[in-house]
Scaffold this motif. Structure first.
Motif, mmCIF file in Angstrom:
data_model
loop_
_atom_site.group_PDB
_atom_site.id
_atom_site.type_symbol
_atom_site.label_atom_id
_atom_site.label_comp_id
_atom_site.label_asym_id
_atom_site.label_seq_id
_atom_site.Cartn_x
_atom_site.Cartn_y
_atom_site.Cartn_z
ATOM 1 N N LEU A 9 0.780 -1.078 0.039
ATOM 2 C CA LEU A 9 -0.087 0.146 -0.066
ATOM 3 C C LEU A 9 0.598 1.025 -0.022
ATOM 4 O O LEU A 9 2.031 1.091 0.283
ATOM 5 C CB LEU A 9 -0.636 0.137 1.062
ATOM 6 C CG LEU A 9 -2.156 -0.816 0.832
ATOM 7 C CD1 LEU A 9 -1.946 -2.291 1.192
ATOM 8 C CD2 LEU A 9 -2.430 -0.457 2.433
ATOM 9 N N ARG A 10 0.558 2.452 -0.510
ATOM 10 C CA ARG A 10 1.250 3.678 -0.595
ATOM 11 C C ARG A 10 0.597 4.504 -0.111
ATOM 12 O O ARG A 10 -0.220 4.777 -0.051
ATOM 13 C CB ARG A 10 0.728 4.318 -2.309
ATOM 14 C CG ARG A 10 2.275 3.196 -2.633
ATOM 15 C CD ARG A 10 3.027 2.985 -2.788
ATOM 16 N NE ARG A 10 4.419 4.754 -2.870
ATOM 17 C CZ ARG A 10 4.736 4.792 -3.286
ATOM 18 N NH1 ARG A 10 4.614 4.229 -4.914
ATOM 19 N NH2 ARG A 10 5.243 6.207 -3.857
ATOM 20 N N HIS A 11 0.999 5.289 1.104
ATOM 21 C CA HIS A 11 0.581 6.414 1.990
ATOM 22 C C HIS A 11 1.794 7.685 1.470
ATOM 23 O O HIS A 11 1.923 8.123 1.248
ATOM 24 C CB HIS A 11 1.192 6.221 3.132
ATOM 25 C CG HIS A 11 0.910 7.233 4.196
ATOM 26 N ND1 HIS A 11 1.499 7.182 5.592
ATOM 27 C CD2 HIS A 11 -0.706 8.239 4.449
ATOM 28 C CE1 HIS A 11 0.384 8.369 6.193
ATOM 29 N NE2 HIS A 11 -0.562 8.672 5.629
ATOM 30 N N ILE A 12 0.629 8.641 1.222
ATOM 31 C CA ILE A 12 0.342 10.026 0.623
ATOM 32 C C ILE A 12 -0.131 10.924 1.319
ATOM 33 O O ILE A 12 -0.851 11.854 1.933
ATOM 34 C CB ILE A 12 -0.130 10.213 -0.928
ATOM 35 C CG1 ILE A 12 0.377 9.364 -2.056
ATOM 36 C CG2 ILE A 12 0.688 11.870 -1.414
ATOM 37 C CD1 ILE A 12 -0.416 7.905 -1.907
ATOM 38 N N LEU A 30 -3.713 19.724 -7.384
ATOM 39 C CA LEU A 30 -2.691 19.369 -6.435
ATOM 40 C C LEU A 30 -3.347 18.098 -6.898
ATOM 41 O O LEU A 30 -4.002 17.038 -6.305
ATOM 42 C CB LEU A 30 -2.890 19.701 -5.057
ATOM 43 C CG LEU A 30 -1.924 21.039 -4.586
ATOM 44 C CD1 LEU A 30 -2.421 20.878 -3.444
ATOM 45 C CD2 LEU A 30 -0.579 21.453 -5.228
ATOM 46 N N GLU A 31 -1.739 17.523 -6.579
ATOM 47 C CA GLU A 31 -1.351 15.661 -7.483
ATOM 48 C C GLU A 31 -1.401 15.292 -5.819
ATOM 49 O O GLU A 31 -0.536 15.333 -5.672
ATOM 50 C CB GLU A 31 -0.873 15.867 -8.547
ATOM 51 C CG GLU A 31 -0.896 14.006 -9.025
ATOM 52 C CD GLU A 31 0.279 14.365 -10.519
ATOM 53 O OE1 GLU A 31 -0.368 13.512 -11.462
ATOM 54 O OE2 GLU A 31 1.149 14.016 -10.331
ATOM 55 N N ALA A 32 -1.645 13.784 -5.891
ATOM 56 C CA ALA A 32 -1.824 12.759 -5.377
ATOM 57 C C ALA A 32 -1.793 11.368 -5.617
ATOM 58 O O ALA A 32 -0.371 10.993 -5.222
ATOM 59 C CB ALA A 32 -2.994 12.878 -3.634
ATOM 60 N N VAL A 33 -2.665 10.631 -5.810
ATOM 61 C CA VAL A 33 -2.441 9.148 -6.667
ATOM 62 C C VAL A 33 -2.232 9.358 -7.957
ATOM 63 O O VAL A 33 -3.347 10.554 -9.150
ATOM 64 C CB VAL A 33 -3.669 8.838 -6.326
ATOM 65 C CG1 VAL A 33 -3.589 7.091 -6.831
ATOM 66 C CG2 VAL A 33 -3.475 8.669 -4.722
ATOM 67 N N SER A 34 -1.165 9.056 -8.707
ATOM 68 C CA SER A 34 -1.329 9.543 -10.197
ATOM 69 C C SER A 34 -0.110 7.706 -10.540
ATOM 70 O O SER A 34 0.613 7.482 -9.250
ATOM 71 C CB SER A 34 -1.325 10.226 -10.904
ATOM 72 O OG SER A 34 0.345 10.268 -10.160
ATOM 73 N N VAL A 38 2.409 6.823 -7.718
ATOM 74 C CA VAL A 38 2.619 5.887 -6.987
ATOM 75 C C VAL A 38 2.532 4.053 -7.872
ATOM 76 O O VAL A 38 1.972 3.773 -7.121
ATOM 77 C CB VAL A 38 1.540 5.660 -6.265
ATOM 78 C CG1 VAL A 38 1.053 6.754 -4.907
ATOM 79 C CG2 VAL A 38 -0.114 6.306 -6.575
ATOM 80 N N GLY A 39 2.485 5.355 -9.208
ATOM 81 C CA GLY A 39 2.167 4.207 -10.332
ATOM 82 C C GLY A 39 0.873 2.920 -10.569
ATOM 83 O O GLY A 39 1.148 2.451 -10.823
#
Length: 140
Positions: A9-12, A30-34, A38-39
């Protein structure tokens, strides 16, 4: 072959969002998940801020479907239905769905910054900025 059972899992963190994504005048995206951050293969997620008494430029999001959750403020989402301008007035807790290729803009007529969370069916923050869709009408 990818081992989906053991993918991490990824934590941003909120403070780690990046503005290194497509932008539209009058707002900060603003970009968080992409795919870049995070792939992700099928999802883009981020946050947008529109200052008080500000309108964004007209734009669309290509083939991506977009879901918007209103966090704060009372943004107005504006689009054309034929020759008619439609204004969706929102408040915190509301959701907006933007179909693929639908030209629109965000307006913030209030005194409080408008903040929304955005999810798109694309790993990129697809944004196509447009010339004004609603040219001023000349009055005699």
């Amino acid at each position: 072959m990818t081992d989906h059972w053991h993918a991490p899992l990824r934590h941003i963190k909120g403070a780690e969002l990046t503005g290194d994504t497509m932008q539209t005048s009058g707002m900060t995206r603003l970009e968080a998940v992409s795919g870049k951050t995070v792939g992700s293969d099928k999802l883009w997620m981020g946050r947008t801020h529109v200052a008080p008494a500000t309108s964004s430029g007209d734009h669309h999001h290509g083939e991506a479907e977009t879901a918007i959750y209103i966090v704060s403020g009372r943004p107005v989402f504006v689009f054309a239905d034929g020759d008619e301008e439609v204004r969706l007035e929102t408040e915190p807790g509301d959701y907006i769905f933007v179909p693929p290729y639908a030209p629109h803009r965000e307006e913030n007529p209030g005194a409080e910054e408008a903040v929304v969370v955005i999810a798109r069916s694309s790993q990129e923050g697809v944004v196509v900025n447009l010339p004004s869709l609603w040219a001023p009408v000349e009055r005699p």
